[in-house]
Design a protein around this motif. Structure first.
Motif, PDB file in Angstrom:
ATOM      1  N   UNK A 189       4.930   7.543   8.688  1.00 47.51           N
ATOM      2  CA  UNK A 189       4.524   6.947   7.424  1.00 47.51           C
ATOM      3  C   UNK A 189       5.420   7.458   6.303  1.00 47.51           C
ATOM      4  N   UNK A 190       5.968   6.537   5.512  1.00 45.38           N
ATOM      5  CA  UNK A 190       6.851   6.917   4.416  1.00 45.38           C
ATOM      6  C   UNK A 190       6.475   6.204   3.129  1.00 45.38           C
ATOM      7  N   UNK A 191       5.267   5.641   3.092  1.00 46.26           N
ATOM      8  CA  UNK A 191       4.829   4.903   1.915  1.00 46.26           C
ATOM      9  C   UNK A 191       4.205   5.793   0.863  1.00 46.26           C
ATOM     10  N   UNK A 192       3.550   5.142  -0.093  1.00 44.21           N
ATOM     11  CA  UNK A 192       2.956   5.854  -1.215  1.00 44.21           C
ATOM     12  C   UNK A 192       1.685   6.593  -0.807  1.00 44.21           C
ATOM     13  N   UNK A 193       1.399   7.643  -1.575  1.00 39.23           N
ATOM     14  CA  UNK A 193       0.120   8.352  -1.514  1.00 39.23           C
ATOM     15  C   UNK A 193      -0.540   8.167  -2.869  1.00 39.23           C
ATOM     16  N   UNK A 194      -1.605   7.372  -2.901  1.00 35.12           N
ATOM     17  CA  UNK A 194      -2.298   7.098  -4.146  1.00 35.12           C
ATOM     18  C   UNK A 194      -3.275   8.208  -4.500  1.00 35.12           C
ATOM     19  N   UNK A 195      -3.193   8.700  -5.734  1.00 36.95           N
ATOM     20  CA  UNK A 195      -4.113   9.728  -6.204  1.00 36.95           C
ATOM     21  C   UNK A 195      -5.342   9.025  -6.780  1.00 36.95           C
ATOM     22  N   UNK A 196      -6.342   8.864  -5.932  1.00 36.94           N
ATOM     23  CA  UNK A 196      -7.553   8.114  -6.300  1.00 36.94           C
ATOM     24  C   UNK A 196      -8.732   9.094  -6.320  1.00 36.94           C
TER      25      UNK A 196
END
Length: 278
Positions: A245-252
């Motif tokens: 996985x190389x996508x975004x990490x959303x800070x939710x």
């Protein structure tokens, strides 16, 4: 706790809520983020007026941030709702919303659209809801495909009668929609919701990493910033990265104090997604 090479983004429906919604993209940029995501900005309106849409698009553009993710209309997430697309009486709201959401995405270069599934209801069977859910997700994915975008499906925790609780629950729906001819549907791996539901997150990552199209994080208990609870978020993100996985990490997450104070765990130089290698 920062996994190198994974780009972080700010969920501006959970962060910077000290400010009016249209001021949050600029606040995110001032805090060091160049990429953001939002829930649907008008929880009571599947089809807002053109002026409201233009104001939202303009606020994102003026801030100079990239809108990487946007929810389709999902009702009042802070209230009783948890999506509408699998609810017969509200299905048309989702369909009416599709072109508006994707129109915003086209203007802002957004490539991920989160489709909240919807609660179980008494006036339809689970099978009927799942058939409708599959139909609407396929419809959304076909429309999003015109933008080269992906439709996301996620687990949700809490007391609402939301049927997708585990990674396996979500993957079953994703595979069903893909089998219906919509390949651009992916797993939104929300690590907080999975953990809060008691799912085996290590097993979910090991089994389903290839299906993960987006990641969101918060700590537990409490849904606060990383470090406020006891989840091994750094290890899970490292495992996802190792698995490809190389996508975004959303800070939710819900800041335990102010948004800026809650960001102490993430050095400023790591907040810009452009600083991570894709």
């Amino acid at each position: 706790m920062t996994v190198q090479n994974l780009p972080y983004l700010a969920n501006c429906s959970m962060l910077f809520t000290e400010l009016p919604l249209l001021e949050r993209p600029e606040a995110a940029m001032a805090a060091g983020f160049d990429t953001v995501e939002f829930w649907w900005p008008w929880p009571d309106q599947p089809v807002p007026g053109d002026a409201d849409v233009d104001a939202f698009v303009g606020a994102v553009q003026a801030a100079g941030v990239h809108l990487a993710g946007l929810n389709f209309f999902a009702g009042d997430l802070a209230g009783a709702d948890c999506g509408v697309l699998s609810i017969p009486s509200r299905s048309q709201q989702f369909r009416d919303n599709l072109e508006v959401t994707l129109g915003i995405g086209e203007r802002l270069g957004t490539k991920a659209f989160n489709a909240l599934y919807g609660n179980r209801v008494e006036d339809a069977t689970p099978q009927q809801q799942d058939e409708l859910g599959t139909e609407n997700l396929a419809l959304a994915a076909t429309a999003a495909g015109r933008l080269g975008a992906t439709v996301l499906v996620e687990p949700v925790s809490g007391p609402k009668p939301y049927p997708l609780r585990t990674a396996d629950d979500v993957i079953a729906i994703v595979e069903r929609v893909q089998a219906a001819g919509a390949p651009n549907v992916g797993f939104l791996c929300d690590l907080f919701h999975l953990a809060n539901n008691g799912d085996d997150v290590d097993a979910a990552i090991a089994t389903h990493a290839a299906a993960v199209a987006h990641v969101q994080i918060a700590d537990a208990p409490g849904r606060g910033e990383p470090g406020s609870g006891n989840l091994p978020l750094e290890r899970w993100l490292a495992d996802l990265h190792t698995a490809g996985y190389a996508g975004y990490v959303g800070l939710e997450y819900k800041p335990t104090t102010t948004t800026l104070d809650s960001l102490g765990w993430l050095p400023r130089e790591r907040r810009a997604a452009a600083s991570a290698a894709h």
